[in-house]
Design a protein around this motif. Structure first.
Motif, PDB file in Angstrom:
ATOM      1  N   LEU A 204       0.832  -1.203   0.000  1.00  6.51           N
ATOM      2  CA  LEU A 204       0.000   0.000   0.000  1.00  6.51           C
ATOM      3  C   LEU A 204       0.868   1.255   0.000  1.00  6.51           C
ATOM      4  O   LEU A 204       0.594   2.208  -0.742  1.00  6.51           O
ATOM      5  N   ASN A 205       1.913   1.277   0.806  1.00  5.69           N
ATOM      6  CA  ASN A 205       2.794   2.436   0.852  1.00  5.69           C
ATOM      7  C   ASN A 205       3.530   2.643  -0.464  1.00  5.69           C
ATOM      8  O   ASN A 205       3.709   3.789  -0.911  1.00  5.69           O
ATOM      9  N   ARG A 206       3.951   1.551  -1.115  1.00  8.43           N
ATOM     10  CA  ARG A 206       4.612   1.682  -2.414  1.00  8.43           C
ATOM     11  C   ARG A 206       3.677   2.293  -3.447  1.00  8.43           C
ATOM     12  O   ARG A 206       4.076   3.148  -4.247  1.00  8.43           O
ATOM     13  N   ARG A 207       2.435   1.849  -3.441  1.00 11.81           N
ATOM     14  CA  ARG A 207       1.463   2.376  -4.390  1.00 11.81           C
ATOM     15  C   ARG A 207       1.263   3.879  -4.187  1.00 11.81           C
ATOM     16  O   ARG A 207       1.173   4.646  -5.159  1.00 11.81           O
ATOM     17  N   ILE A 208       1.171   4.289  -2.962  1.00 10.73           N
ATOM     18  CA  ILE A 208       0.979   5.703  -2.677  1.00 10.73           C
ATOM     19  C   ILE A 208       2.209   6.505  -3.108  1.00 10.73           C
ATOM     20  O   ILE A 208       2.095   7.571  -3.736  1.00 10.73           O
ATOM     21  N   GLN A 209       3.383   5.992  -2.783  1.00  4.95           N
ATOM     22  CA  GLN A 209       4.625   6.694  -3.142  1.00  4.95           C
ATOM     23  C   GLN A 209       4.794   6.841  -4.651  1.00  4.95           C
ATOM     24  O   GLN A 209       5.346   7.823  -5.136  1.00  4.95           O
ATOM     25  N   HIS A 210       4.312   5.849  -5.415  1.00  2.05           N
ATOM     26  CA  HIS A 210       4.451   5.872  -6.876  1.00  2.05           C
ATOM     27  C   HIS A 210       3.231   6.467  -7.577  1.00  2.05           C
ATOM     28  O   HIS A 210       3.128   6.419  -8.803  1.00  2.05           O
ATOM     29  N   GLY A 211       2.296   7.003  -6.780  1.00  3.12           N
ATOM     30  CA  GLY A 211       1.128   7.646  -7.366  1.00  3.12           C
ATOM     31  C   GLY A 211       0.143   6.691  -8.004  1.00  3.12           C
ATOM     32  O   GLY A 211      -0.655   7.099  -8.856  1.00  3.12           O
ATOM     33  N   LYS A 212       0.160   5.432  -7.588  1.00  3.91           N
ATOM     34  CA  LYS A 212      -0.766   4.449  -8.142  1.00  3.91           C
ATOM     35  C   LYS A 212      -2.067   4.431  -7.337  1.00  3.91           C
ATOM     36  O   LYS A 212      -2.070   4.749  -6.140  1.00  3.91           O
ATOM     37  N   PRO A 213      -3.171   4.056  -7.966  1.00  2.00           N
ATOM     38  CA  PRO A 213      -4.442   3.982  -7.225  1.00  2.00           C
ATOM     39  C   PRO A 213      -4.397   2.874  -6.174  1.00  2.00           C
ATOM     40  O   PRO A 213      -3.702   1.872  -6.337  1.00  2.00           O
ATOM     41  N   THR A 214      -5.133   3.084  -5.098  1.00  2.00           N
ATOM     42  CA  THR A 214      -5.208   2.082  -4.028  1.00  2.00           C
ATOM     43  C   THR A 214      -6.630   1.563  -3.918  1.00  2.00           C
ATOM     44  O   THR A 214      -7.583   2.333  -4.018  1.00  2.00           O
ATOM     45  N   PRO A 218      -6.372   4.885   1.659  1.00  8.59           N
ATOM     46  CA  PRO A 218      -4.929   5.104   1.860  1.00  8.59           C
ATOM     47  C   PRO A 218      -4.552   5.477   3.289  1.00  8.59           C
ATOM     48  O   PRO A 218      -3.383   5.419   3.658  1.00  8.59           O
ATOM     49  N   TYR A 219      -5.543   5.850   4.108  1.00  8.91           N
ATOM     50  CA  TYR A 219      -5.256   6.131   5.516  1.00  8.91           C
ATOM     51  C   TYR A 219      -4.637   4.908   6.199  1.00  8.91           C
ATOM     52  O   TYR A 219      -3.925   5.036   7.195  1.00  8.91           O
ATOM     53  N   ALA A 220      -4.892   3.738   5.659  1.00  9.38           N
ATOM     54  CA  ALA A 220      -4.328   2.512   6.217  1.00  9.38           C
ATOM     55  C   ALA A 220      -2.810   2.502   6.162  1.00  9.38           C
ATOM     56  O   ALA A 220      -2.162   1.748   6.893  1.00  9.38           O
ATOM     57  N   ALA A 221      -2.224   3.329   5.294  1.00 11.30           N
ATOM     58  CA  ALA A 221      -0.762   3.370   5.159  1.00 11.30           C
ATOM     59  C   ALA A 221      -0.111   4.199   6.267  1.00 11.30           C
ATOM     60  O   ALA A 221       1.116   4.281   6.333  1.00 11.30           O
ATOM     61  N   THR A 222      -0.893   4.803   7.162  1.00 13.16           N
ATOM     62  CA  THR A 222      -0.346   5.659   8.223  1.00 13.16           C
ATOM     63  C   THR A 222       0.627   4.899   9.106  1.00 13.16           C
ATOM     64  O   THR A 222       1.735   5.346   9.374  1.00 13.16           O
ATOM     65  N   ASN A 223       0.208   3.741   9.580  1.00  6.66           N
ATOM     66  CA  ASN A 223       1.043   2.881  10.415  1.00  6.66           C
ATOM     67  C   ASN A 223       0.348   1.523  10.520  1.00  6.66           C
ATOM     68  O   ASN A 223      -0.822   1.374  10.110  1.00  6.66           O
ATOM     69  N   PRO A 224       1.023   0.484  11.050  1.00  4.87           N
ATOM     70  CA  PRO A 224       0.413  -0.849  11.121  1.00  4.87           C
ATOM     71  C   PRO A 224      -0.887  -0.899  11.914  1.00  4.87           C
ATOM     72  O   PRO A 224      -1.788  -1.677  11.583  1.00  4.87           O
ATOM     73  N   ALA A 225      -1.004  -0.073  12.953  1.00 10.27           N
ATOM     74  CA  ALA A 225      -2.234  -0.058  13.752  1.00 10.27           C
ATOM     75  C   ALA A 225      -3.412   0.429  12.919  1.00 10.27           C
ATOM     76  O   ALA A 225      -4.517  -0.144  12.976  1.00 10.27           O
ATOM     77  N   GLU A 226      -3.202   1.479  12.138  1.00  8.10           N
ATOM     78  CA  GLU A 226      -4.282   1.986  11.287  1.00  8.10           C
ATOM     79  C   GLU A 226      -4.583   1.017  10.153  1.00  8.10           C
ATOM     80  O   GLU A 226      -5.734   0.894   9.719  1.00  8.10           O
ATOM     81  N   PHE A 227      -3.571   0.310   9.675  1.00  4.64           N
ATOM     82  CA  PHE A 227      -3.820  -0.677   8.623  1.00  4.64           C
ATOM     83  C   PHE A 227      -4.754  -1.770   9.142  1.00  4.64           C
ATOM     84  O   PHE A 227      -5.710  -2.159   8.470  1.00  4.64           O
ATOM     85  N   PHE A 228      -4.493  -2.255  10.343  1.00  3.84           N
ATOM     86  CA  PHE A 228      -5.354  -3.281  10.940  1.00  3.84           C
ATOM     87  C   PHE A 228      -6.779  -2.771  11.123  1.00  3.84           C
ATOM     88  O   PHE A 228      -7.756  -3.474  10.821  1.00  3.84           O
ATOM     89  N   ALA A 229      -6.929  -1.520  11.588  1.00  3.48           N
ATOM     90  CA  ALA A 229      -8.260  -0.964  11.821  1.00  3.48           C
ATOM     91  C   ALA A 229      -9.013  -0.761  10.512  1.00  3.48           C
ATOM     92  O   ALA A 229     -10.209  -1.083  10.411  1.00  3.48           O
ATOM     93  N   VAL A 230      -8.332  -0.227   9.490  1.00  4.72           N
ATOM     94  CA  VAL A 230      -8.976  -0.029   8.190  1.00  4.72           C
ATOM     95  C   VAL A 230      -9.309  -1.376   7.549  1.00  4.72           C
ATOM     96  O   VAL A 230     -10.396  -1.554   6.983  1.00  4.72           O
TER      97      VAL A 230
END
Length: 264
Positions: A204-214, A218-230
């Motif tokens: 997910l973070n790579r996609r955001i960094q390269h401007g690819k759609p998710t 994308p809030y899930a890329a904030t940190n592992p805790a937010e990824f689990f919650a999302v």
């Protein structure tokens, strides 16, 4: 069944019989909750009992002019019950052990200001952030949500389940850390959990960094805790999308929540 278990079952059944959500209110409420339509009749009966127990032992508190009707309180308790349906055993004492680290849900009518100010540490890292929030959870506090974002809505690919998101954080905190890793069941593999979530988080973070759609928020890329919650939001609202995007994450969540939404 030994005598102690018989006594426990008697106390539980008597307690539930006296505090059960009225049947008319229950049917009126779940008819407005698309997530509930996945469950079979027998499962709905169990969720009704679990939601009734949530209403009995937890507080749902209105703030800033929010009006909490019986129907809204039932909806909120039912969201909680759906999430821990596979975790809480109706055959035991229904201790709500998975909900032990919070006692109340504060309900705002609309998104709210978190009451903080922007504070930077000596190293320039943001320690506190002022913001308008849809929901919030603190390690030693309760859960805060707003009804405008949390009320039931038609299911959609862009998942939005505010209370389930905040509850996921509370489950995450049960082992002492907020790191996207709740206490796992004995039949689960720590190695497989970390591999599934770390690979998905990095993708997910790579996609955001390269401007690819998710595919997921994308809030899930904030940190592992937010990824689990999302991911939890998607597991319940858009399970097929989560499965197609990150199948191993879906499989781990299915093992953890002891539910399989796409099979329904």
């Amino acid at each position: 069944m030994n005598l102690l278990n018989k006594v426990r079952r008697f106390i539980l059944s008597n307690r539930l019989r006296n505090s059960k959500i009225p049947l008319r209110l229950w049917h009126k409420t779940i008819a407005k909750m698309p997530l509930m339509q996945r469950y079979r009749t027998t499962e709905r009966m169990q969720i009704r009992l679990l939601a009734s127990e949530v209403l009995r032992v937890k507080s749902i508190v209105a703030v800033q002019g929010m009006e909490l009707t019986d129907e809204i309180q039932t909806m909120i308790a039912t969201q909680v019950a759906m999430m821990v349906f596979g975790l809480e055993s109706m055959e035991d004492d229904l201790s709500l052990d998975w909900l032990r680290n919070w006692q109340q849900i504060l309900v705002y009518p609309t998104p709210f200001h978190n009451g903080r100010e922007n504070v930077l540490g000596f190293n320039g890292i943001l320690l506190s952030r002022a913001a308008i929030e849809s929901g919030e959870t603190q390690y030693q506090g309760g859960i805060v949500i707003n009804w405008q974002d949390d009320h039931p809505h038609p299911l959609r690919a862009y998942a939005n389940q505010v209370l389930m998101h905040e509850m996921a954080h509370k489950l995450d905190m049960l082992d002492g850390d907020t790191n996207g890793h709740p206490p796992l069941h004995k039949n689960m593999s720590e190695k497989q959990w970390f591999a599934a979530f770390e690979n998905a988080f990095e993708d997910l973070n790579r996609r955001i960094q390269h401007g690819k759609p998710t595919a997921i928020n994308p809030y899930a890329a904030t940190n592992p805790a937010e990824f689990f919650a999302v991911a939890t939001e998607y597991f319940f609202e858009a399970p097929l999308l989560l499965y197609r995007t990150y199948p191993k994450v879906y499989q781990q969540l299915s093992l953890f929540y002891k539910q399989n939404p796409i099979a329904k």
